[in-house]
Design a protein around this motif. Structure first.
Motif, PDB file in Angstrom:
ATOM      1  N   LEU A  15       0.796  -1.222   0.000  1.00  0.00           N
ATOM      2  CA  LEU A  15       0.000   0.000   0.000  1.00  0.00           C
ATOM      3  C   LEU A  15       0.836   1.282   0.000  1.00  0.00           C
ATOM      4  O   LEU A  15       0.532   2.222  -0.750  1.00  0.00           O
ATOM      5  CB  LEU A  15      -0.966  -0.013   1.182  1.00  0.00           C
ATOM      6  N   PRO A  16       1.893   1.388   0.837  1.00  0.00           N
ATOM      7  CA  PRO A  16       2.707   2.623   0.779  1.00  0.00           C
ATOM      8  C   PRO A  16       3.301   2.872  -0.597  1.00  0.00           C
ATOM      9  O   PRO A  16       3.292   4.007  -1.090  1.00  0.00           O
ATOM     10  CB  PRO A  16       3.790   2.375   1.834  1.00  0.00           C
ATOM     11  N   LEU A  17       3.804   1.810  -1.235  1.00  0.00           N
ATOM     12  CA  LEU A  17       4.372   1.952  -2.581  1.00  0.00           C
ATOM     13  C   LEU A  17       3.301   2.356  -3.578  1.00  0.00           C
ATOM     14  O   LEU A  17       3.519   3.239  -4.432  1.00  0.00           O
ATOM     15  CB  LEU A  17       5.034   0.642  -3.008  1.00  0.00           C
ATOM     16  N   VAL A  20       2.471   6.026  -3.195  1.00  0.00           N
ATOM     17  CA  VAL A  20       3.506   6.887  -3.786  1.00  0.00           C
ATOM     18  C   VAL A  20       3.388   6.898  -5.305  1.00  0.00           C
ATOM     19  O   VAL A  20       3.482   7.951  -5.948  1.00  0.00           O
ATOM     20  CB  VAL A  20       4.900   6.420  -3.343  1.00  0.00           C
ATOM     21  N   MET A  21       3.173   5.717  -5.899  1.00  0.00           N
ATOM     22  CA  MET A  21       3.058   5.638  -7.357  1.00  0.00           C
ATOM     23  C   MET A  21       1.841   6.409  -7.857  1.00  0.00           C
ATOM     24  O   MET A  21       1.919   7.095  -8.894  1.00  0.00           O
ATOM     25  CB  MET A  21       2.977   4.170  -7.787  1.00  0.00           C
ATOM     26  N   LEU A  22       0.735   6.307  -7.163  1.00  0.00           N
ATOM     27  CA  LEU A  22      -0.462   7.032  -7.578  1.00  0.00           C
ATOM     28  C   LEU A  22      -0.269   8.534  -7.489  1.00  0.00           C
ATOM     29  O   LEU A  22      -0.750   9.299  -8.338  1.00  0.00           O
ATOM     30  CB  LEU A  22      -1.663   6.603  -6.731  1.00  0.00           C
ATOM     31  N   TRP A  27      -1.584  10.891 -10.618  1.00  0.00           N
ATOM     32  CA  TRP A  27      -2.192  12.219 -10.664  1.00  0.00           C
ATOM     33  C   TRP A  27      -1.621  13.085 -11.782  1.00  0.00           C
ATOM     34  O   TRP A  27      -2.385  13.712 -12.529  1.00  0.00           O
ATOM     35  CB  TRP A  27      -2.053  12.912  -9.309  1.00  0.00           C
ATOM     36  N   PRO A  28      -0.275  13.161 -11.970  1.00  0.00           N
ATOM     37  CA  PRO A  28       0.232  13.940 -13.113  1.00  0.00           C
ATOM     38  C   PRO A  28      -0.280  13.431 -14.454  1.00  0.00           C
ATOM     39  O   PRO A  28      -0.555  14.228 -15.364  1.00  0.00           O
ATOM     40  CB  PRO A  28       1.753  13.787 -12.992  1.00  0.00           C
TER      41      PRO A  28
END
Length: 294
Positions: A15-17, A20-22, A27-28
């Motif tokens: 989940l933390p990874l 971060v990826m999302l 988003w960009p």
């Protein structure tokens, strides 16, 4: 411990990874997708919704078609040169001779050199007034007078391909060299006993072990070459007469030079889609090659 709990725990650990990826990628990407359907400027309002007008205008643009051709030509030729040169150098350094380890250590230097530094060095080599290439060719009688290699639309792209291939062929060579050491000695000895020549041994004994690693190198270098920006921007900035303007250079010009954020976003997504298609196609080839081998 049940398989369901193991799977859930794995997802919880990721989940933390994933977060971060999302935030860094997701988003960009979504914001770029939104911009591509607007006429937004880089500085000013967010722009109005224009649908697929940006895409229609780009595909109808001669600049886009020319940039696509230049990008494809650069990627195909440079990667081909790197693959051939890398395999040949690997075969040479695989032989047992004095000073082999020194040459192997020196091989990594071009690849380890920062791209900007490499580009500046090649600009000096191609300099029309005091460049080393002109001096060498004129003094050996191969060239009648100094010429501007980067200032001539007929030679600028070829000069860039040479500079890019010189920097990146060591990657292919190192991957190939590692694969060569994986070839069992008994198989090579058996081929020699059976009377196989050098070309036959390379084709039927060595090449099957090189195919997988070379495919990986081909994937990495094709993707990098297709989205090339830095070496071309430093050496020619897409000139002369846009003869070296690639898609990445065109993205930069649309978004930052011409201040058209919406158009630049749509072009960036097209480049991303093209690179994704290449990656998926190569991945399918790798899986098929692995299936045929095993």
């Amino acid at each position: 411990m049940s398989a369901g709990w193991t799977t859930m725990r794995a997802w919880l650990l990721m989940l933390p990874l994933l977060a971060v990826m999302l935030s860094v990628i997701g988003w960009p990407f979504l914001d770029t997708l939104r911009l591509s359907f607007t006429d937004a400027r880089l500085v000013g309002t967010g722009g109005d919704f224009v649908g697929v007008e940006n895409y229609r205008r780009l595909f109808a643009s001669s600049a886009f078609r020319r940039a696509f051709v230049v990008t494809t030509e650069f990627a195909v030729v440079s990667v081909f040169v790197e693959m051939v040169l890398g395999v040949l150098v690997a075969l040479l350094l695989y032989q047992n001779f004095r000073g082999r380890n020194v040459l192997r250590a020196l091989l990594i230097l071009p690849w380890a050199l920062p791209t900007v530094v490499n580009a500046l060095l090649w600009r000096l080599i191609y300099n029309p007034e005091y460049g080393a290439l002109n001096a060498a060719l004129v003094q050996t009688g191969l060239l009648g007078a100094y010429r501007s290699w980067l200032g001539d639309p007929n030679s600028a792209l070829a000069a860039l391909i040479v500079a890019d291939a010189w920097k990146n062929f060591p990657l292919v060579a190192l991957i190939s060299l590692a694969a060569l050491h994986a070839v069992p000695n008994d198989i090579k000895a058996a081929a020699i006993v059976d009377g196989a020549g050098a070309l036959s041994r390379f084709r039927y004994v060595i090449m099957p072990y090189l195919a997988g690693p070379l495919m990986v190198a081909l994937v990495l270098r094709t993707i990098e070459a297709f989205k090339v920006f830095d070496i071309i921007w430093v050496m020619t900035r897409g000139g002369p007469a846009n003869s070296t303007r690639t898609l990445s250079i065109l993205v930069y010009q649309e978004a930052f030079s011409f201040q058209r954020a919406g158009s630049g976003a749509s072009l960036a997504l097209i480049v991303t889609l093209a690179v994704t298609v290449l990656a998926v196609a190569y991945a399918a080839l790798i899986r098929r090659a692995a299936g045929e081998r095993f």
